[in-house]
Design an enzyme around this catalytic site. Structure first.
Site, short mmCIF file in Angstrom:
data_model
loop_
_atom_site.label_atom_id
_atom_site.label_comp_id
_atom_site.label_asym_id
_atom_site.label_seq_id
_atom_site.Cartn_x
_atom_site.Cartn_y
_atom_site.Cartn_z
N LYS A 7 0.84 -1.20 0.00
CA LYS A 7 0.00 0.00 0.00
C LYS A 7 0.88 1.25 0.00
O LYS A 7 1.60 1.51 0.95
CB LYS A 7 -0.89 0.04 1.25
N GLY A 30 7.34 5.44 7.75
CA GLY A 30 6.40 6.54 7.89
C GLY A 30 6.62 7.24 9.22
O GLY A 30 7.73 7.20 9.78
N SER A 31 5.57 7.83 9.72
CA SER A 31 5.72 8.64 10.94
C SER A 31 5.90 7.76 12.18
O SER A 31 5.45 6.60 12.22
CB SER A 31 4.48 9.51 11.12
N VAL A 65 2.38 6.52 13.67
CA VAL A 65 1.77 5.31 13.08
C VAL A 65 2.65 4.10 13.37
O VAL A 65 2.16 3.02 13.71
CB VAL A 65 1.53 5.49 11.56
N GLY A 66 3.97 4.27 13.29
CA GLY A 66 4.89 3.16 13.55
C GLY A 66 4.69 2.58 14.96
O GLY A 66 4.69 1.36 15.15
N GLU A 99 10.62 1.98 10.03
CA GLU A 99 11.53 3.08 9.76
C GLU A 99 10.72 4.36 9.92
O GLU A 99 9.76 4.57 9.16
CB GLU A 99 12.14 2.98 8.36
N CYS A 144 13.47 11.84 5.50
CA CYS A 144 13.57 11.42 6.90
C CYS A 144 14.96 11.75 7.43
O CYS A 144 15.16 11.98 8.62
CB CYS A 144 13.28 9.94 7.04
N GLU A 204 9.63 16.54 14.91
CA GLU A 204 9.90 16.50 13.46
C GLU A 204 8.93 17.46 12.74
O GLU A 204 7.72 17.27 12.77
CB GLU A 204 9.71 15.08 12.94
P1 NAD Z 1 2.48 8.36 7.67
O1 NAD Z 1 2.87 7.63 8.91
O2 NAD Z 1 1.37 9.32 7.76
O3 NAD Z 1 2.07 7.32 6.53
C1 NAD Z 1 2.95 6.29 6.10
C2 NAD Z 1 2.12 5.17 5.52
O4 NAD Z 1 1.36 4.57 6.57
C3 NAD Z 1 1.11 5.62 4.46
O5 NAD Z 1 1.03 4.66 3.44
C4 NAD Z 1 -0.18 5.68 5.26
O6 NAD Z 1 -1.35 5.53 4.47
C5 NAD Z 1 -0.01 4.49 6.20
N1 NAD Z 1 -0.84 4.51 7.41
C6 NAD Z 1 -1.47 5.55 7.98
N2 NAD Z 1 -2.16 5.15 9.07
C7 NAD Z 1 -1.94 3.83 9.20
C8 NAD Z 1 -2.35 2.85 10.15
N3 NAD Z 1 -3.13 3.13 11.18
N4 NAD Z 1 -1.90 1.58 9.99
C9 NAD Z 1 -1.08 1.26 8.96
N5 NAD Z 1 -0.68 2.14 8.03
C10 NAD Z 1 -1.10 3.41 8.14
O7 NAD Z 1 3.82 9.03 7.10
P2 NAD Z 1 3.97 9.96 5.82
O8 NAD Z 1 3.39 11.29 6.15
O9 NAD Z 1 3.52 9.23 4.60
O10 NAD Z 1 5.57 10.08 5.70
C11 NAD Z 1 6.34 10.98 6.42
C12 NAD Z 1 6.99 10.31 7.61
O11 NAD Z 1 7.75 9.20 7.16
C13 NAD Z 1 7.99 11.23 8.31
O12 NAD Z 1 7.83 11.07 9.70
C14 NAD Z 1 9.34 10.69 7.86
O13 NAD Z 1 10.40 10.95 8.74
C15 NAD Z 1 9.05 9.24 7.76
N6 NAD Z 1 10.01 8.57 6.91
C16 NAD Z 1 10.95 7.77 7.51
C17 NAD Z 1 11.92 7.14 6.73
C18 NAD Z 1 12.95 6.24 7.38
O14 NAD Z 1 13.55 5.44 6.65
N7 NAD Z 1 13.19 6.32 8.67
C19 NAD Z 1 11.94 7.32 5.34
C20 NAD Z 1 10.97 8.13 4.76
C21 NAD Z 1 10.00 8.75 5.56
#
Ligand code: NAD
Length: 490
Positions: free
Chosen positions: A176, A229-230, A233-234, A251, A285, A386
């Site tokens: 996804k 992602g964030s 959520v992680g 990550e 990130c 962040e």
């Molecule tokens: P986000 O957490 O909002 O979304 C990431 C993904 O998770 C999307 O596909 C989203 O639809 C999905 N998601 C949302 N809610 C969810 C849930 N409850 N369960 C499962 N999946 C869900 O993050 P974003 O805004 O897309 O990306 C930005 C963030 O990603 C920043 O915090 C950035 O630092 C981080 N990031 C980290 C790395 C790394 O390698 N550490 C790399 C790139 C981005």
């Protein structure tokens, strides 16, 4: 020309969602331009994707490594052939400059190449018995169906470095992408399908994380979740997945410091602060978001920095003169501008930029000036949280020890850098910096595909992705002992 509606890819077929609803993917440099409509998927769509992946696993897990390699080698050729088109679409839907998009695609190709080779090495490691009469070895086995959940800031590269090792190891995937950038993910999936990925092995589903994300983690057939992602959520995924023993690889966000000591090469440090602070509008990130300057050089550094920031040309990423594109969407823009207001309220001094750009070509996009805050205190929210935008928070310190303390005084631990000519202090920084990747005289964003990539503290959890460990996460071990004769093995 009518705007195209894109479909999910489930069980080898392109399919509409049961919801019969779609969402718009828009160009952040011109929000009147709809790039495409994507399926607003439901739990029933997801169920079909997971079941199809589980069915396909029974055959794919026993496919040969050569067969999988062959598919990925074709995919690499297709990626190379389509890199111009991919970069163009990536810029249109994410906003980064064309040059940044090209770099991302090349980086994705390199990640794929490395992971294909690494799979061969990792999956063929022999074991040796301590006894001459026993034969032993261990094999790495695939896990089953894995969920790949990715963000919008690297919509080709991050899926590439997760999907490649997952499939090379013999797993099947439900993928996804983020809703800001589904087209980039879809184009990667199209390439893999064309390269020969069999039916059901790779499933693509679009929609809101809040609708289908939870089930991608809690479904009993899901054996692992690789998420980028964030942190918010992680952390949720981290609580849900172990309830049915699914592995997690997370990550997450960063608050990356760049330390500049009094003996640093200031020109180099300024150049790297610009590239790591403002490339992709500060939405990597690994972007630098905290600048920790030794007081002796702080003023000189800031003068040089402001001179360079003034040269940044904000605009549509498709315009070759642009050096910083828009931020990815309206929510991003609101978040960044609210942090800028917060920084002012907290008592930091905004010495450059920070305003939403308006007028003429800016009115239809999410454009913001690169910003610099000085007089930032380590405990302020702009130094702790962040922001994920083109905002540098500058803190002056009196010593190396204070710089190290400030650098580590956050909950995140993704990347860090130090600029100095003093090897002793540089190595002490490397040893004591609380991060997953660190650098000496290189920007916080620097990485290569052969090294693992992941954070510590609230930036990462589980076996890191990429590098030598990239494929390990997607496998489990089985050790085998054979007594070829009938000798007593006591
Ligand atoms: P986000 O957490 O909002 O979304 C990431 C993904 O998770 C999307 O596909 C989203 O639809 C999905 N998601 C949302 N809610 C969810 C849930 N409850 N369960 C499962 N999946 C869900 O993050 P974003 O805004 O897309 O990306 C930005 C963030 O990603 C920043 O915090 C950035 O630092 C981080 N990031 C980290 C790395 C790394 O390698 N550490 C790399 C790139 C981005």
């Amino acid at each position: 020309m009518a705007t195209k509606t894109y479909l999910n890819f489930i069980d080898g077929e392109w399919a509409k969602s049961d919801s019969e609803e779609t969402f718009a993917d828009i160009n952040p440099a011109n929000f009147r331009e709809v790039i495409g409509f994507f399926q607003a998927s439901t739990l029933s769509d997801l169920e079909r994707a997971i079941v199809s992946a589980a069915t396909a696993f029974e055959k794919w897990r026993f496919s040969s490594l050569s067969e999988r390699e062959e598919i990925f080698r074709k995919a690499i050729v297709l990626l190379e052939q389509r890199k111009e088109k991919l970069a163009l679409e990536l810029t249109r839907e994410e906003g980064k400059t064309l040059q940044e998009s090209h770099k991302e695609i090349l980086s994705a190709i390199n990640e794929m190449r490395f992971q294909v080779g690494q799979a061969r090495r990792f999956l063929s490691e022999p074991g040796t018995s301590g006894r001459r009469d026993i034969v032993c070895y261990s094999v790495r086995q695939p896990l089953g169906v894995v969920s790949i959940i990715t963000p919008w800031n690297f919509p080709v590269n991050v899926p590439c470095r997760k999907i490649t090792p997952a499939l090379m190891a013999g797993n099947t995937v439900v993928f996804k992408p983020a809703s800001f950038t589904p087209l980039s993910g879809l184009m990667l999936v199209e390439i893999l399908i064309e390269a020969g990925i069999p039916k059901g092995v790779l499933n693509f589903i679009t929609g809101k994380g809040s609708e289908i994300g939870d089930r991608m983690v809690t479904h009993p057939l899901i054996k692992a979740v690789s998420f980028t992602g964030s942190t918010e959520v992680g952390m949720k995924i981290c609580q849900q997945a172990p309830l049915h023993m699914a592995k997690v690889q997370l990550e997450m966000g960063g608050k990356n410091p760049m330390v500049v000591l009094e003996d640093a090469d200031l020109e180099l440090a300024v150049k790297d602060a610009i590239s790591a602070g403002y490339a992709c509008s500060g939405q990597w990130c690994t972007s630098t978001s905290r600048l920790i300057l030794h007081r002796e050089i702080a003023e000189q550094f800031l003068d040089l920095l402001v001179d360079e920031v003034r040269k940044i040309k904000v605009g549509d990423g498709l315009d070759p003169k642009t050096t910083m594109g828009p931020v990815a969407g309206e929510e991003q823009l609101k978040k960044i501008t609210s942090y800028i207001e917060l920084g002012k309220k907290e008592g930091a001094k905004l010495i450059f930029g920070g305003k939403r750009l308006t007028g003429y070509r800016y009115d239809r996009g999410f454009f913001i000036e690169p910003a610099i805050f000085t007089q930032v205190k380590p405990e302020m929210k702009i130094a702790q949280e962040e922001i994920f935008g083109p905002v540098l928070s500058v803190m002056a310190v009196d010593s190396f020890n204070e710089a190290l303390k400030v650098a580590n005084a956050v909950k995140h631990g993704l990347s860090s850098s130090i600029y100095t000519r003093d090897l002793v202090r540089a190595m002490e920084f490397v040893n004591k910096s609380e991060v997953g990747l660190t650098h000496i005289n290189l920007p916080t964003s620097f990485k290569e595909p052969q090294l693992p990539f992941g954070g510590i503290k609230l930036s990462g959890y589980g076996i890191p992705e990429a590098g030598r460990s990239g494929i390990e996460f997607f496998t489990e071990n089985k050790s085998i002992y054979i007594n070829p004769g009938s000798e007593n093995t006591e």
